[in-house]
Design an enzyme around this catalytic site. Structure first.
Site, PDB file in Angstrom:
ATOM      1  N   ASP A  34       0.950  -1.012  -0.014  1.00  0.00           N
ATOM      2  CA  ASP A  34      -0.062  -0.189   0.118  1.00  0.00           C
ATOM      3  C   ASP A  34       0.861   1.323  -0.057  1.00  0.00           C
ATOM      4  OD1 ASP A  34      -2.133  -1.820   0.253  1.00  0.00           O
ATOM      5  OD2 ASP A  34      -2.952  -0.917   2.144  1.00  0.00           O
ATOM      6  N   ALA A  35       1.928   1.219   0.641  1.00  0.00           N
ATOM      7  CA  ALA A  35       2.989   2.176   0.982  1.00  0.00           C
ATOM      8  C   ALA A  35       3.537   2.724  -0.411  1.00  0.00           C
ATOM      9  CB  ALA A  35       3.860   2.098   1.965  1.00  0.00           C
ATOM     10  N   TYR A  37       2.243   2.023  -3.331  1.00  0.00           N
ATOM     11  CA  TYR A  37       1.210   2.477  -4.233  1.00  0.00           C
ATOM     12  C   TYR A  37       0.929   4.241  -3.794  1.00  0.00           C
ATOM     13  CZ  TYR A  37      -3.134   3.045  -6.622  1.00  0.00           C
ATOM     14  OH  TYR A  37      -4.350   3.604  -7.284  1.00  0.00           O
ATOM     15  N   LEU A  84     -34.522  -9.792 -19.165  1.00  0.00           N
ATOM     16  CA  LEU A  84     -34.685 -11.121 -19.467  1.00  0.00           C
ATOM     17  C   LEU A  84     -36.207 -11.496 -18.882  1.00  0.00           C
ATOM     18  CD1 LEU A  84     -31.388 -12.074 -17.681  1.00  0.00           C
ATOM     19  CD2 LEU A  84     -31.856 -11.951 -20.137  1.00  0.00           C
ATOM     20  N   GLU A 117     -24.806 -17.736 -14.911  1.00  0.00           N
ATOM     21  CA  GLU A 117     -24.069 -16.704 -13.949  1.00  0.00           C
ATOM     22  C   GLU A 117     -25.117 -16.200 -12.899  1.00  0.00           C
ATOM     23  OE1 GLU A 117     -23.462 -13.381 -16.798  1.00  0.00           O
ATOM     24  OE2 GLU A 117     -22.585 -14.732 -18.252  1.00  0.00           O
ATOM     25  N   LYS A 119     -27.571 -14.077 -10.819  1.00  0.00           N
ATOM     26  CA  LYS A 119     -28.076 -12.599 -11.329  1.00  0.00           C
ATOM     27  C   LYS A 119     -27.814 -11.596 -10.028  1.00  0.00           C
ATOM     28  CE  LYS A 119     -32.363 -10.915 -13.166  1.00  0.00           C
ATOM     29  NZ  LYS A 119     -32.681  -9.682 -12.335  1.00  0.00           N
ATOM     30  N   ASP A 121     -28.119  -8.706  -7.598  1.00  0.00           N
ATOM     31  CA  ASP A 121     -29.286  -7.663  -7.294  1.00  0.00           C
ATOM     32  C   ASP A 121     -28.734  -6.518  -7.288  1.00  0.00           C
ATOM     33  OD1 ASP A 121     -31.706  -7.198  -7.072  1.00  0.00           O
ATOM     34  OD2 ASP A 121     -31.992  -7.910  -5.126  1.00  0.00           O
ATOM     35  N   TYR A 233     -20.882  -8.551 -17.975  1.00  0.00           N
ATOM     36  CA  TYR A 233     -21.486  -9.760 -18.453  1.00  0.00           C
ATOM     37  C   TYR A 233     -21.840  -9.888 -19.709  1.00  0.00           C
ATOM     38  CZ  TYR A 233     -25.512  -7.612 -16.369  1.00  0.00           C
ATOM     39  OH  TYR A 233     -26.253  -6.538 -16.149  1.00  0.00           O
ATOM     40  N   LYS A 321     -35.129 -17.413 -11.369  1.00  0.00           N
ATOM     41  CA  LYS A 321     -35.370 -16.806 -10.102  1.00  0.00           C
ATOM     42  C   LYS A 321     -35.488 -17.417  -8.903  1.00  0.00           C
ATOM     43  CE  LYS A 321     -36.703 -12.525 -10.313  1.00  0.00           C
ATOM     44  NZ  LYS A 321     -36.064 -11.214 -10.314  1.00  0.00           N
ATOM     45  N   CYS A 415     -44.295  -7.842  33.153  1.00  0.00           N
ATOM     46  CA  CYS A 415     -44.070  -8.938  32.279  1.00  0.00           C
ATOM     47  C   CYS A 415     -45.478  -9.772  31.805  1.00  0.00           C
ATOM     48  CB  CYS A 415     -43.061  -9.910  33.014  1.00  0.00           C
ATOM     49  SG  CYS A 415     -42.965 -11.622  32.217  1.00  0.00           S
ATOM     50  N   CYS A 418     -45.513 -13.411  33.819  1.00  0.00           N
ATOM     51  CA  CYS A 418     -45.683 -13.573  35.288  1.00  0.00           C
ATOM     52  C   CYS A 418     -46.069 -12.339  36.035  1.00  0.00           C
ATOM     53  CB  CYS A 418     -44.199 -13.981  35.754  1.00  0.00           C
ATOM     54  SG  CYS A 418     -43.018 -12.746  35.848  1.00  0.00           S
ATOM     55  N   CYS A 433     -37.603  -8.928  32.112  1.00  0.00           N
ATOM     56  CA  CYS A 433     -38.507  -9.339  33.270  1.00  0.00           C
ATOM     57  C   CYS A 433     -37.596  -9.486  34.384  1.00  0.00           C
ATOM     58  CB  CYS A 433     -39.061 -10.590  32.950  1.00  0.00           C
ATOM     59  SG  CYS A 433     -39.844 -11.358  34.230  1.00  0.00           S
ATOM     60  N   CYS A 439     -40.021 -16.325  36.913  1.00  0.00           N
ATOM     61  CA  CYS A 439     -40.996 -16.374  35.482  1.00  0.00           C
ATOM     62  C   CYS A 439     -41.133 -17.469  34.662  1.00  0.00           C
ATOM     63  CB  CYS A 439     -40.331 -15.136  34.650  1.00  0.00           C
ATOM     64  SG  CYS A 439     -41.259 -14.814  33.239  1.00  0.00           S
TER      65      CYS A 439
HETATM   66  S1  IVH Z   1     -27.636 -10.337 -19.285  1.00  0.00           S
HETATM   67  C1  IVH Z   1     -29.849  -9.549 -22.925  1.00  0.00           C
HETATM   68  N1  IVH Z   1     -26.416 -11.110 -17.028  1.00  0.00           N
HETATM   69  O1  IVH Z   1     -30.819  -8.753 -14.875  1.00  0.00           O
HETATM   70  C2  IVH Z   1     -29.067  -9.823 -21.385  1.00  0.00           C
HETATM   71  N2  IVH Z   1     -28.253  -9.658 -16.701  1.00  0.00           N
HETATM   72  O2  IVH Z   1     -33.604  -8.527 -16.441  1.00  0.00           O
HETATM   73  C3  IVH Z   1     -29.155  -8.865 -20.730  1.00  0.00           C
HETATM   74  N3  IVH Z   1     -28.604  -8.888 -14.294  1.00  0.00           N
HETATM   75  O3  IVH Z   1     -31.318  -5.729 -16.604  1.00  0.00           O
HETATM   76  C4  IVH Z   1     -28.685  -8.812 -19.192  1.00  0.00           C
HETATM   77  N4  IVH Z   1     -26.974 -10.232 -13.491  1.00  0.00           N
HETATM   78  O4  IVH Z   1     -29.494  -5.688 -14.824  1.00  0.00           O
HETATM   79  C5  IVH Z   1     -27.404 -10.481 -17.422  1.00  0.00           C
HETATM   80  N5  IVH Z   1     -25.104 -12.023 -15.129  1.00  0.00           N
HETATM   81  C6  IVH Z   1     -26.178 -11.262 -15.702  1.00  0.00           C
HETATM   82  C7  IVH Z   1     -27.087 -10.243 -14.957  1.00  0.00           C
HETATM   83  C8  IVH Z   1     -28.021  -9.562 -15.538  1.00  0.00           C
HETATM   84  C9  IVH Z   1     -27.915  -9.118 -13.297  1.00  0.00           C
HETATM   85  C10 IVH Z   1     -29.623  -8.219 -14.409  1.00  0.00           C
HETATM   86  C11 IVH Z   1     -29.460  -6.931 -15.485  1.00  0.00           C
HETATM   87  C12 IVH Z   1     -30.727  -6.857 -16.197  1.00  0.00           C
HETATM   88  C13 IVH Z   1     -31.586  -7.539 -15.623  1.00  0.00           C
HETATM   89  C14 IVH Z   1     -32.340  -8.792 -16.719  1.00  0.00           C
END
Ligand code: IVH
Length: 658
Positions: A34-35, A37, A84, A117, A119, A121, A233, A321, A415, A418, A433, A439
């Site tokens: 780190d130093a 860098y 999707l 992959e 998904k 959030d 992705y 999902k 309480c 009791c 309590c 109790c």
């Molecule tokens: S592919 C045509 N890959 O999911 C392909 N989407 O409803 C488009 N998301 O809007 C998306 N992880 O925000 C893809 N590994 C992943 C993803 C991913 C999350 C989200 C993305 C997209 C939504 C699809």
């Protein structure tokens, strides 16, 4: 330094820092300290301040500090950003494959390769690199037009400001539009929310909302303060590189410095995809970020192109999902529930709702402070969340849906079980309590814990049974539980002679236990299973443990002052001593070890040493008893001094303990 030399040096420093940033944030595997860098960073900043015209857009000094904007400009995507279609069952996944086969006119015997992959959030983002330089970043918006968030994206440490080519990969393309997900890790999310709770600010419902809010800040410095991250992705428009499959894309992006998700897998059949979905669901809680499912993509770009898209979704991919972890429902009531240690917890009684795949009708509100800070009221519509195995919790009220008929919750003064006074210890959040084990609620919880699986593990001693035993006055203490007879049990509701006999056999079996289980079963405040094991391993015998001072206890690895004080106070209680005597009388046994070095360990701890059961280079002495074996050998190898117990005690000027 003249301007030419400065320009050259600045260029070199930028390239180096860019690479080390990648090693640190993307690979999690730095190759400089780190130093070092910081030194290179400071040198570049100094050059840039002497020659401001040398400040380049890909300079790491440009990640933070851009001025706030009045609004986020619109950004038109060259290629639409698709979304999707969802599937939620193995059957729907199979339909997805069936559709693909029909469209491509592929026999069932011809394999199709998929890539899966997580998904994540978060929020979809598009990064545009021209000749390797980050030129713009935008949100998805409606898929056609998003918002330009370039200054904000620059603050994300894992977003490279300039791409580089690696020996193993292709050259940096002329144009690269890459899509990915900006997200915030689970622990960072909790930290941010905790801080907001303390500050009386409204909580973010989930990491996605926080990521979205952070990315769309008008002041990039606000974004910089949020630990955002990104996984790439997918592609938009590209020029100057030919890629043929999703898997190849996922291998290539990191070679240019772009992070991808390490949990992606290649699957040779839809059955393998289904297996991976189950495996990912099992790993879900171990990931550092929230995921809400798994994206399944046809691997081959040629096949993807033949399949095309309908309206806004590709035909070659779906989102498989998981059950949602959040739901909205109505808070019917808040009840005060009395726990094992007498702590009174506000529990939300909610209109039954499905969360994370199970139906939930109660959720925790933790304590009164939290009820107040979140401003949750009886009658509110609320957001509930159930993450993994944990108890569902009330995230926040939906204040927009209030009618005015909602009521504020007050902690009862007595309480609810009791009737004893409810007290709040100085400086503590919890209400309790005051009746202790007098109790019935606390007594039942104490017995439930004592009989539970990780404690004495009395098979068949369930909650209902303990309720009956306590309510009928048949059992008041742990020792009473161990002294139950078949005749007493046979008189209870729904208890035949056979089950009474089985239960007595289970009690007899559970009586012969281990010291660690017993210590855990005693239900000492702050002592979980792990700490109980550490205490048992260390003390060897219950009487040793009971006799230890706070200082000795604190010297045990993993035992802090709170735990030590709790253990000490527990055994200082006369009634505990009596209860242990009665447990023994009722036939409870646990093997105890009079450890060879126990005397030395206790004396060492008392003298302020930190005894350990393992040997390392940092060890000062090894005190070898009769069975020292491999540890003495290791100590000898490491050149650590070895003493006999007598020598060591002599050194301390202490007398050997029995
Ligand atoms: S592919 C045509 N890959 O999911 C392909 N989407 O409803 C488009 N998301 O809007 C998306 N992880 O925000 C893809 N590994 C992943 C993803 C991913 C999350 C989200 C993305 C997209 C939504 C699809």
């Amino acid at each position: 330094m003249d301007r030419t030399a400065a320009a050259e040096r600045a260029q070199k420093l930028r390239e180096e820092l860019c690479y080390h940033n990648y090693r640190y944030y993307v690979c999690d595997d730095p190759v400089i300290s780190d130093a070092e860098y910081d030194r290179a960073f400071a040198e570049l900043a100094a050059i840039e301040s002497s020659f401001p015209e040398l400040v380049a857009p890909d300079s790491p000094t440009q990640r933070v500090g851009a001025a706030p904007v009045a609004y986020l400009p619109k950004y038109a995507h060259r290629l639409p950003m698709l979304s999707l279609q969802n599937v939620t069952s193995a059957g729907e996944l199979a339909d997805f494959e069936g559709r693909i086969r029909r469209l491509l006119e592929l026999e069932a015997t011809v394999p199709i390769r998929f890539v899966t992959e997580p998904k994540v959030d978060g929020v979809a983002i598009e990064l545009v690199y021209v000749q390797g330089l980050l030129t713009s970043a935008s949100t998805r918006g409606d898929g056609i037009t998003g918002e330009d968030i370039t200054p904000n994206a620059r603050t994300i440490r894992t977003v490279p400001l300039r791409l580089f080519a690696s020996p193993a990969g292709p050259a940096v393309p002329e144009l690269l539009e890459v899509r990915g997900e900006v997200y915030i890790g689970r622990s960072a999310f909790e930290t941010v929310n905790q801080r907001r709770l303390e500050a009386g600010e409204e909580l973010y419902a989930n990491p996605r909302n926080l990521a979205a809010g952070s990315l769309r800040q008008l002041d990039p410095r606000e974004t910089a303060a949020r630990p955002l991250d990104v996984f790439c992705y997918a592609l938009g428009t590209v020029k100057g590189v030919a890629l043929t499959s999703q898997w190849q894309l996922l291998q290539t992006l990191p070679s240019w410095g772009l992070p991808t998700n390490g949990e992606a897998r290649q699957c040779d059949s839809i059955a393998a995809v289904e297996a991976e979905f189950r495996s990912l669901a099992a790993r879900r809680d171990d990931l550092a970020y929230e995921i809400d499912g798994m994206v399944v993509k046809v691997d081959d770009f040629g096949l993807q192109e033949r399949l095309g898209a309908i309206s806004r979704s590709p035909r070659w991919a779906v989102a498989y999902k998981f059950p949602a972890r959040e739901a909205t429902t109505q808070l019917v009531d808040i009840v005060a529930s009395v726990g094992r240690t007498g702590v009174i917890t506000p529990v939300a009684v909610i209109a039954a709702v499905e969360v994370g795949g199970v139906t939930v009708s109660r959720a925790t509100l933790h304590n009164l402070d939290e009820v107040r800070k979140k401003d949750v009221r009886i009658g509110d519509w609320i957001l509930v969340r159930r993450a993994g195995d944990v108890i569902p919790e009330v995230v926040k009220p939906i204040k927009e849906r209030r009618t005015g008929a909602e009521r504020v919750f007050e902690m009862p003064e007595k309480c609810p079980v009791c009737g004893a006074a409810v007290v709040r210890d100085e400086g503590e959040v919890a209400f309790r309590c005051s009746a202790g084990l007098q109790c019935a609620a606390q007594r039942k919880e104490m017995l439930r814990h004592f009989a539970s699986r990780d404690a004495l593990n009395i098979d068949g001693m369930g909650e209902k049974l303990i309720d009956q035993l306590v309510d009928r006055g048949l059992v008041a203490s742990r020792a009473d539980l161990l002294s139950l007879t078949a005749a007493t049990l046979a008189n209870l509701d729904r208890m035949g002679e056979k089950s009474a006999a089985n239960l007595v056999a289970a009690i007899d079996h559970a009586k012969h236990t281990t010291l660690a289980r017993l210590v855990y079963a005693l239900g000492i405040r702050h002592i979980g299973e792990r700490t109980a094991r550490a205490l048992a391993d260390y003390a060897g015998a219950l009487d040793h443990l009971a006799a230890m001072s706070v200082a000795e206890l604190t010297a045990i690895a993993d035992v802090g002052p709170v735990v030590a004080a709790s253990v000490h106070a527990f055994f200082a209680d006369e009634s505990v001593v009596e209860e242990i005597r009665r447990l023994r009388q009722a036939g409870a046994t646990w093997p105890e070890t009079a450890r060879a070095a126990a005397g030395a360990t206790v004396a060492a701890a008392a003298a302020g040493a930190r005894p350990s059961s393992s040997v390392s280079r940092k060890t000062d002495f090894v005190i070898a008893g009769a069975d020292a074996g491999s540890k003495a050998q290791k100590a000898a190898q490491l050149g650590v001094r070895i003493l006999s117990e007598e020598d060591f005690l002599a050194l301390l000027g202490a007398a050997p303990l029995s």
